[in-house]
Design a protein around this motif. Structure first.
Motif, PDB file in Angstrom:
ATOM      1  N   ALA A  16      15.153   6.026  -1.268  1.00 11.17           N
ATOM      2  CA  ALA A  16      14.896   6.067   0.172  1.00 11.17           C
ATOM      3  C   ALA A  16      16.079   6.717   0.871  1.00 11.17           C
ATOM      4  O   ALA A  16      17.227   6.572   0.438  1.00 11.17           O
ATOM      5  N   LEU A  17      15.795   7.407   1.957  1.00  9.73           N
ATOM      6  CA  LEU A  17      16.832   8.103   2.725  1.00  9.73           C
ATOM      7  C   LEU A  17      16.702   7.772   4.196  1.00  9.73           C
ATOM      8  O   LEU A  17      15.606   7.793   4.753  1.00  9.73           O
ATOM      9  N   VAL A  18      17.848   7.501   4.840  1.00  7.41           N
ATOM     10  CA  VAL A  18      17.896   7.279   6.284  1.00  7.41           C
ATOM     11  C   VAL A  18      18.872   8.286   6.886  1.00  7.41           C
ATOM     12  O   VAL A  18      20.089   8.111   6.804  1.00  7.41           O
ATOM     13  N   GLU A  65       0.813  -1.213   0.000  1.00  3.39           N
ATOM     14  CA  GLU A  65       0.000   0.000   0.000  1.00  3.39           C
ATOM     15  C   GLU A  65       0.845   1.261   0.000  1.00  3.39           C
ATOM     16  O   GLU A  65       0.351   2.358  -0.303  1.00  3.39           O
ATOM     17  N   LEU A  66       2.148   1.118   0.301  1.00  2.16           N
ATOM     18  CA  LEU A  66       3.069   2.252   0.246  1.00  2.16           C
ATOM     19  C   LEU A  66       3.843   2.303  -1.074  1.00  2.16           C
ATOM     20  O   LEU A  66       4.720   3.148  -1.246  1.00  2.16           O
ATOM     21  N   GLY A  67       3.511   1.398  -1.978  1.00  2.00           N
ATOM     22  CA  GLY A  67       4.132   1.418  -3.298  1.00  2.00           C
ATOM     23  C   GLY A  67       5.408   0.628  -3.418  1.00  2.00           C
ATOM     24  O   GLY A  67       6.145   0.782  -4.399  1.00  2.00           O
ATOM     25  N   LEU A  68       5.698  -0.254  -2.485  1.00  2.00           N
ATOM     26  CA  LEU A  68       6.934  -1.030  -2.560  1.00  2.00           C
ATOM     27  C   LEU A  68       6.879  -2.108  -3.639  1.00  2.00           C
ATOM     28  O   LEU A  68       7.899  -2.702  -3.960  1.00  2.00           O
ATOM     29  N   GLY A  69       5.706  -2.351  -4.198  1.00  2.00           N
ATOM     30  CA  GLY A  69       5.621  -3.317  -5.288  1.00  2.00           C
ATOM     31  C   GLY A  69       6.156  -2.769  -6.594  1.00  2.00           C
ATOM     32  O   GLY A  69       6.456  -3.534  -7.517  1.00  2.00           O
ATOM     33  N   GLU A  70       6.269  -1.447  -6.702  1.00  2.00           N
ATOM     34  CA  GLU A  70       6.763  -0.802  -7.916  1.00  2.00           C
ATOM     35  C   GLU A  70       7.847   0.196  -7.518  1.00  2.00           C
ATOM     36  O   GLU A  70       7.589   1.384  -7.321  1.00  2.00           O
ATOM     37  N   THR A  71       9.061  -0.294  -7.401  1.00  2.00           N
ATOM     38  CA  THR A  71      10.127   0.523  -6.823  1.00  2.00           C
ATOM     39  C   THR A  71      11.125   1.051  -7.846  1.00  2.00           C
ATOM     40  O   THR A  71      12.079   1.722  -7.464  1.00  2.00           O
ATOM     41  N   PRO A  75      22.949 -10.552  -1.090  1.00  3.44           N
ATOM     42  CA  PRO A  75      22.796  -9.422  -2.017  1.00  3.44           C
ATOM     43  C   PRO A  75      21.375  -8.869  -1.985  1.00  3.44           C
ATOM     44  O   PRO A  75      20.428  -9.554  -1.594  1.00  3.44           O
ATOM     45  N   ILE A  76      21.233  -7.609  -2.404  1.00  5.70           N
ATOM     46  CA  ILE A  76      19.918  -6.974  -2.450  1.00  5.70           C
ATOM     47  C   ILE A  76      19.590  -6.583  -3.883  1.00  5.70           C
ATOM     48  O   ILE A  76      20.480  -6.438  -4.723  1.00  5.70           O
ATOM     49  N   SER A  77      18.307  -6.422  -4.155  1.00  2.00           N
ATOM     50  CA  SER A  77      17.879  -6.094  -5.513  1.00  2.00           C
ATOM     51  C   SER A  77      18.027  -4.615  -5.834  1.00  2.00           C
ATOM     52  O   SER A  77      18.064  -4.222  -6.999  1.00  2.00           O
ATOM     53  N   GLY A  78      18.115  -3.781  -4.804  1.00  2.00           N
ATOM     54  CA  GLY A  78      18.282  -2.348  -5.000  1.00  2.00           C
ATOM     55  C   GLY A  78      19.721  -1.919  -4.814  1.00  2.00           C
ATOM     56  O   GLY A  78      20.645  -2.648  -5.181  1.00  2.00           O
ATOM     57  N   ALA A  79      19.908  -0.756  -4.232  1.00  2.00           N
ATOM     58  CA  ALA A  79      21.251  -0.228  -4.023  1.00  2.00           C
ATOM     59  C   ALA A  79      21.346   0.399  -2.642  1.00  2.00           C
ATOM     60  O   ALA A  79      20.347   0.833  -2.067  1.00  2.00           O
ATOM     61  N   ALA A  80      22.563   0.447  -2.108  1.00  2.00           N
ATOM     62  CA  ALA A  80      22.812   1.049  -0.799  1.00  2.00           C
ATOM     63  C   ALA A  80      24.039   1.943  -0.904  1.00  2.00           C
ATOM     64  O   ALA A  80      25.102   1.496  -1.326  1.00  2.00           O
ATOM     65  N   ALA A  81      23.865   3.209  -0.557  1.00  2.00           N
ATOM     66  CA  ALA A  81      24.968   4.165  -0.581  1.00  2.00           C
ATOM     67  C   ALA A  81      25.026   4.892   0.750  1.00  2.00           C
ATOM     68  O   ALA A  81      24.007   5.029   1.443  1.00  2.00           O
ATOM     69  N   TYR A  90      14.236  -4.021  -0.983  1.00  2.00           N
ATOM     70  CA  TYR A  90      12.956  -3.899  -1.686  1.00  2.00           C
ATOM     71  C   TYR A  90      13.126  -3.271  -3.066  1.00  2.00           C
ATOM     72  O   TYR A  90      12.141  -2.901  -3.702  1.00  2.00           O
ATOM     73  N   GLY A  91      14.337  -3.160  -3.531  1.00  2.00           N
ATOM     74  CA  GLY A  91      14.584  -2.636  -4.861  1.00  2.00           C
ATOM     75  C   GLY A  91      14.768  -1.138  -4.928  1.00  2.00           C
ATOM     76  O   GLY A  91      14.914  -0.576  -6.013  1.00  2.00           O
ATOM     77  N   LEU A  92      14.778  -0.483  -3.794  1.00  2.00           N
ATOM     78  CA  LEU A  92      14.949   0.969  -3.755  1.00  2.00           C
ATOM     79  C   LEU A  92      16.422   1.354  -3.869  1.00  2.00           C
ATOM     80  O   LEU A  92      17.312   0.592  -3.464  1.00  2.00           O
ATOM     81  N   ALA A  93      16.671   2.531  -4.403  1.00  2.00           N
ATOM     82  CA  ALA A  93      17.994   3.135  -4.325  1.00  2.00           C
ATOM     83  C   ALA A  93      18.065   3.825  -2.973  1.00  2.00           C
ATOM     84  O   ALA A  93      17.579   4.947  -2.807  1.00  2.00           O
ATOM     85  N   ALA A  94      18.615   3.148  -1.995  1.00  2.00           N
ATOM     86  CA  ALA A  94      18.592   3.615  -0.609  1.00  2.00           C
ATOM     87  C   ALA A  94      19.922   4.262  -0.245  1.00  2.00           C
ATOM     88  O   ALA A  94      20.990   3.818  -0.682  1.00  2.00           O
TER      89      ALA A  94
END
Length: 239
Positions: free
Chosen positions: A69-71, A58-64, A115-121, A86-90
């Motif tokens: 994303a930012l922390v 419901e937050l749109g994580l199915g289409e990433t 490994p993850i499907s997205g990215a982590a920087a 979740y496939g996000l560029a985090a």
């Protein structure tokens, strides 16, 4: 060990009694010393894990595709990797270069194992300045921003600035700010860090620029917040 107990009296005083302009420098010095890791739990908060697993669609994580994303105050970066899974560029941002180096080392090891499907920087930067936004090509805003133990680490005088900055960083009309409200068990008058917060403080800070979509006490969270933590999801208004 509770969060309060993990912060030595000397460290708390160094962060409590100073002009707000000195907060970032003092926080960085404590990271540089290498033994000041009061909020490190070796894993993302289970409340965030469950939220994304149970209500992520419901937050749109199915289409990433293309989403970011930012922390802020990312520490060792566990939450960044979670969003990236979740496939996000985090991306994680921390004012301490030492914290960012730890996050990079921890993530490199973790990614070898899983490994993850997205990215982590990870970026060394001041949350309140724009350089990292340009570096991450996020001028249009982030689709997800996550706060846990970041607001409560800031001096109360910076809370209005925190809210204004969140409004700038979250994508207009569609982006989400996810907060684990903490420490609600602690009276505001007791000082900090961590500085005590209430549900009402979050509402006051965010109510004008965001719409509150989700607000509940999670079944799982870190031990220190059990029975008091709330998880809240805010969507930035289109203005």
């Amino acid at each position: 060990m509770s969060t309060d107990a993990a912060i030595t009296p000397d460290a708390r005083e160094r962060l409590r009694i100073h002009p707000v302009e000195e907060h970032g420098r003092l926080w960085s010095e404590l990271w540089d010393e290498g033994s000041f890791l009061p909020w490190d739990r070796d894993a993302p908060n289970p409340a965030l894990v469950d939220l994304l697993a149970e209500r992520g669609t419901e937050l749109g994580l199915g289409e990433t595709a293309g989403k970011k994303a930012l922390v802020p105050g990312c520490g060792k970066g566990y939450d960044v990797l979670l969003f990236g899974s979740y496939g996000l560029a985090a991306a994680g941002v921390d004012i301490s270069e030492s914290a960012v180096k730890m996050a990079q080392a921890c993530s490199e090891q973790a990614l070898k194992e899983k490994p993850i499907s997205g990215a982590a920087a990870f970026v060394t930067a001041d949350f309140f300045k724009d350089e990292f936004v340009k570096e991450l090509h996020a001028e249009e805003g982030f689709d997800f921003v996550y706060d846990y133990t970041f607001l409560c680490a800031l001096p109360p005088d910076l809370r209005t600035s925190w809210a204004k900055r969140m409004h700038e960083l979250v994508k207009k009309g569609s982006g989400y700010l996810i907060c684990i409200e903490f420490p609600l068990y602690k009276g505001i008058e007791t000082g900090g860090p961590p500085w005590g917060l209430t549900n009402a403080v979050y509402d006051e800070l965010l109510g004008l620029g965001f719409e509150k979509l989700i607000h509940y006490m999670p079944e799982r969270t870190h031990e220190v917040g059990k029975g008091t933590d709330y998880i809240t999801v805010w969507r930035r208004k289109a203005d």
